[in-house]
Every structure is written in structure tokens, then in C-alpha cells.
Enzyme design. Structure first.
Site, mmCIF file in Angstrom:
data_model
loop_
_atom_site.group_PDB
_atom_site.id
_atom_site.type_symbol
_atom_site.label_atom_id
_atom_site.label_comp_id
_atom_site.label_asym_id
_atom_site.label_seq_id
_atom_site.Cartn_x
_atom_site.Cartn_y
_atom_site.Cartn_z
ATOM 1 N N THR A 73 0.839 -1.207 0.000
ATOM 2 C CA THR A 73 0.000 0.000 0.000
ATOM 3 C C THR A 73 0.870 1.251 0.000
ATOM 4 O O THR A 73 0.645 2.188 -0.783
ATOM 5 C CB THR A 73 -0.952 -0.021 1.214
ATOM 6 N N ASN A 152 -4.733 -9.989 -7.954
ATOM 7 C CA ASN A 152 -4.766 -10.755 -6.705
ATOM 8 C C ASN A 152 -6.003 -11.635 -6.578
ATOM 9 O O ASN A 152 -5.987 -12.650 -5.914
ATOM 10 C CB ASN A 152 -4.681 -9.805 -5.498
ATOM 11 N N SER A 200 5.490 -6.296 -2.031
ATOM 12 C CA SER A 200 5.080 -6.455 -0.636
ATOM 13 C C SER A 200 5.598 -7.797 -0.151
ATOM 14 O O SER A 200 5.256 -8.840 -0.715
ATOM 15 C CB SER A 200 3.552 -6.413 -0.544
ATOM 16 N N THR A 238 11.601 5.534 10.476
ATOM 17 C CA THR A 238 12.688 4.625 10.854
ATOM 18 C C THR A 238 12.563 3.321 10.080
ATOM 19 O O THR A 238 11.479 2.746 9.986
ATOM 20 C CB THR A 238 12.628 4.355 12.378
ATOM 21 N N CYS A 323 -8.423 -7.644 1.386
ATOM 22 C CA CYS A 323 -8.589 -6.277 1.876
ATOM 23 C C CYS A 323 -10.051 -5.837 1.830
ATOM 24 O O CYS A 323 -10.426 -4.893 2.498
ATOM 25 C CB CYS A 323 -7.730 -5.316 1.065
HETATM 26 N N1 PLP Z 1 -1.557 -4.830 -4.516
HETATM 27 C C1 PLP Z 1 -1.986 -6.099 -4.614
HETATM 28 C C2 PLP Z 1 -2.169 -6.703 -5.972
HETATM 29 C C3 PLP Z 1 -2.260 -6.849 -3.459
HETATM 30 O O1 PLP Z 1 -2.678 -8.108 -3.560
HETATM 31 C C4 PLP Z 1 -2.077 -6.234 -2.179
HETATM 32 C C5 PLP Z 1 -2.396 -6.957 -0.936
HETATM 33 O O2 PLP Z 1 -3.416 -7.617 -0.827
HETATM 34 C C6 PLP Z 1 -1.608 -4.912 -2.129
HETATM 35 C C7 PLP Z 1 -1.374 -4.247 -3.306
HETATM 36 C C8 PLP Z 1 -1.375 -4.222 -0.815
HETATM 37 O O3 PLP Z 1 -0.240 -4.762 -0.191
HETATM 38 P P1 PLP Z 1 0.009 -4.629 1.400
HETATM 39 O O4 PLP Z 1 -0.893 -5.622 2.059
HETATM 40 O O5 PLP Z 1 1.438 -4.989 1.614
HETATM 41 O O6 PLP Z 1 -0.278 -3.236 1.779
#
Ligand code: PLP
Length: 386
Positions: A73, A152, A200, A238, A323
Site C-alpha cells: 500500500t 490478486n 510487498s 525509521t 482487503c
Molecule cells: N496490490 C496487490 C495486488 C495486493 O494483492 C495487495 C495486498 O493484498 C496490495 C497491493 C497491498 O499490499 P500490502 O498488504 O502490503 O499493503
């Protein structure tokens, strides 16, 4: 916990024992502040630099081009806002309708500031169309494009190399959300000319709260987040040294992941699902797909109920993106592919890891068949059997 089968790797990957140990060791021995000018600080800084170099080696890029962040994110916010702020004059952002909610969110921030956001649709197979993206990317008005490479929810892999090459020629910076790609498909930044790439690390076995953004040298980009001058003044905050240590070992292991057997097991599972569950369908079946993802529509079976029942029987799966789970809206990705709402509400995402065993999936199948039939029979809007 009794013999659970974890089939939700796209939400997060289970940490490897090596990553857990690396984090614990860093917390014991490299806990200093990486910005401090003493031995404790130097040790923490060395851990972060080690992680950066491993990402660079993995992707055939340069360590200096990687900024450590708190995860996907943040990386996506840094890419989009950082580039947008550096592109005076041009105020168009091009994204797709299949982006992760964090990209949709950052696009809304720019829209509220008066930017034009062009959302390219998804095709029925779950990919965006490179020609449509290129048509939207007029170099005189477009500040940047930000596109999801592997989705995803469906695992559909769009043709990022096709747009990367042409956008580089037009000098329109391209950011790729490659969060689901690392460890699953090759990411070679010496041949893929994207300007920025997000990663990530919890998606490949590191702890949550660590990730990275690749910014190719020469990309118009400025820091978006104020604070200290960490990460060579490109980020405030940090550095998460223990997270970086976990990411380093997780990246090393994920760079060696072999999907041959897991892919065969997934394909067998899909064949058996289609043969045993009437009217079941695999989403994005015709697209290039991640080796680990099966997105299955089981019309007439509410996926939230199904998920709960499978969970109670020891199987962890997802319905839509982690999410957005909990929100009773149909997945925007499935809707953008033209899947009707009632089918989007009957979709399960099964995502595996390189260690998922064929026996796990063979145990999963009869339970899925049984529970689908039960949920269908209890559903008020269930379809008549055909
Ligand atoms: N982009 C995609 C395609 C994702 O699958 C995700 C997490 O589900 C993210 C961005 C966000 O990543 P993070 O959970 O590390 O913030």
C-alpha cells in the site's frame, strides 16, 4: 490446530521458519536505528542494505533503485503520488478497473485534486488491453500509468512488457503493481522497462509491514512522505530492520520457488471441480495466469457462507480480495470482467503456495463438493439443477 490446509496465499504467505528466525535474530542483534552513527546503527543499516541488494540481484536491477517501505500500500502511494508530484503540467493518471483498492484510493486522492483519472476496463478474461492503455496514454497530457500486473483475485496476468516498452518510448512513466508477482512469475527489470515496481514482502513469506518500491534512475519522482531523511532522503520513517532481515531471507527462498508440482496439482483440482460441481466455472481460465491461483464461480452458493463452512472444516480460502473481505459488495474486479453480481457473490479464491501438496487438494475437493451442494440446497435464490 488440527491439520489445517491453508489455501489463501494471495492474502498472505505463511512465514518460513528461516524468515521467523531472521526477524528474531535481527531483533536481538540488529535492533539499532539504521540512521544512527554508531555500531548499533551500523548493524541495523547493514541488514537493510543486505535486503536491498538481494532485491536488486533477484530482479537484475540496482540496489540504489530500491526504496524500503512498509509494504504494498505504501509503495503504491509512493509511486503514484511521488511521480504525479514531479510531473508538473500533465494531470492525467491512467489505471485499470482491476486495480487493488489501494491504487483505486490513491487515484481518488488525485481526482479530488482535479486530476483526470482514466480507468481502462477489463476484458472478460480478467486482463486489461495493452492497446486500450496505450490509447489512453497521450504523452502530452498523461503524467503516468499505474497498472496491476497480476491480479490478486483472479490471478490473471496482463501483458505488462507490451505497455512498458511503448510507454518508455513515449516517456510516460509506468508503475506496475507487481505485489502478486514476486516468487510466482519472473520479474526481470533488466529486460522489463517499467519505471516503478511495487513489492510487498508478506506475500512471499516475510512479516507484514515491509515492502519496497523500485524507482528506475531517471524517473521523474519526488518523495511524497515527509519526516526524516531515511532511504537516502526518499522516505521518512525509521527503517524496519527486522522486517528487512525477514524480507531478505524470504526473497532468497522465494527466488528459488518451483511451481511445477503445485501447478499440476492446481490444474488437477480445477479439472475435478469442473467435473464434480455442476455449473462451476474457472474465472480467467483463458488468460495467462499465476501458477497458484484458482478463482472459481459456484453459481447458487453464497461464497461467504461457503468460506465459513470450509473454514470450520479446516480449509482456509477467500472470497474476493482479503482487503475487501467483510464488505458485502461484489468484487469490483469480477464486476469489471462482466460477471453478474449474483455470480460474483458465489466466487471463491483458492490460492496456493509452492509447498501446497497434491494430497491437501485431494482432501479439499470432496469437502468443497459437499459444502457447495449443502449451501446451494439451503440458499433461497439457488438455481434449479440443470
Ligand atoms: N496490490 C496487490 C495486488 C495486493 O494483492 C495487495 C495486498 O493484498 C496490495 C497491493 C497491498 O499490499 P500490502 O498488504 O502490503 O499493503
Amino acid at each position: 490446530m488440527v491439520d489445517r490446509v491453508y489455501l489463501d496465499w494471495n492474502a498472505t504467505a505463511p512465514p518460513s521458519p528461516e524468515a521467523v528466525e531472521a526477524v528474531a535474530r535481527a531483533m536481538r542483534e540488529e535492533w539499532g536505528n539504521a540512521s544512527s552513527l554508531h555500531e548499533e546503527g551500523r548493524r541495523a543499516s547493514a541488514a537493510a542494505e543486505g535486503a536491498r541488494q538481494i532485491l536488486a540481484d533477484w530482479t537484475r536491477s540496482r540496489a540504489i533503485e530500491w526504496i524500503l517501505t512498509s509494504g504494498g500500500t505504501e509503495s503504491i502511494h509512493a509511486a503514484v503520488l511521488g511521480c504525479a508530484r514531479a510531473r508538473g503540467g500533465r494531470r492525467r493518471l491512467v489505471i485499470s478497473a482491476g486495480e487493488h483498492s489501494c491504487t483505486l484510493g490513491v487515484a481518488r486522492i488525485l481526482e479530488e485534486e482535479g486530476w483526470e483519472v482514466v480507468r481502462v476496463g477489463l476484458r472478460a478474461d480478467g486482463t486489461w488491453d495493452p492497446d486500450e492503455v496505450l490509447e489512453a496514454c497521450d504523452p502530452s497530457t498523461t503524467a503516468l500509468a499505474s497498472l496491476i500486473w497480476a491480479n490478486n483475485e483472479t490471478g490473471a496476468v496482463s501483458d505488462a512488457p507490451a505497455v512498458a516498452t511503448e510507454l518508455r518510448r513515449r516517456r510516460v512513466p509506468l508503475h506496475l503493481d507487481a505485489v502478486q508477482c514476486f516468487g510466482r512469475i519472473p520479474v526481470d527489470l533488466s529486460s522489463l522497462p517499467a519505471a516503478m515496481v511495487s513489492l510487498s514482502a508478506h506475500k512471499f513469506g516475510a512479516p507484514k509491514g515491509i515492502g519496497a518500491l523500485f524507482v528506475r534512475q531517471g524517473t521523474p519522482w519526488t518523495r511524497w512522505m515527509q519526516g526524516g531523511n531515511q532511504e537516502r532522503s526518499r522516505r521518512g520513517g525509521t527503517v524496519n530492520g527486522p522486517g528487512a532481515a525477514g524480507m531478505a531471507i524470504a526473497a532468497t527462498l522465494a527466488s528459488r520457488w518451483d511451481w511445477t508440482e503445485a501447478l499440476q496439482a492446481r490444474d488437477e483440482l480445477e479439472r475435478l471441480i469442473l467435473a464434480s460441481i455442476p455449473r462451476a466455472r474457472i474465472v480467467a481460465a483463458d488468460a495467462a495466469r499465476l501458477p497458484n491461483t484458482s478463482c472459481v464461480v459456484v453459481p447458487g452458493a453464497d461464497s461467504a457462507t461457503l468460506l465459513d463452512r470450509l473454514d470450520a472444516r479446516g480449509f482456509a480460502v477467500a472470497s474476493g480480495s482479503a482487503c475487501t473481505t467483510g464488505i458485502a459488495e461484489p468484487s469490483h474486479v469480477l464486476v469489471a470482467m462482466g460477471i453478474p453480481d449474483h455470480e460474483a457473490h458465489a466466487t471463491l479464491r483458492i490460492s496456493m503456495g509452492p509447498t501446497t501438496r497434491r494430497e491437501d487438494l485431494r482432501r479439499f475437493l470432496p469437502v468443497l463438493v459437499q459444502e457447495t451442494s449443502l449451501v446451494r440446497s439451503r440458499s433461497t435464490n439457488s438455481f434449479p439443477p440443470q
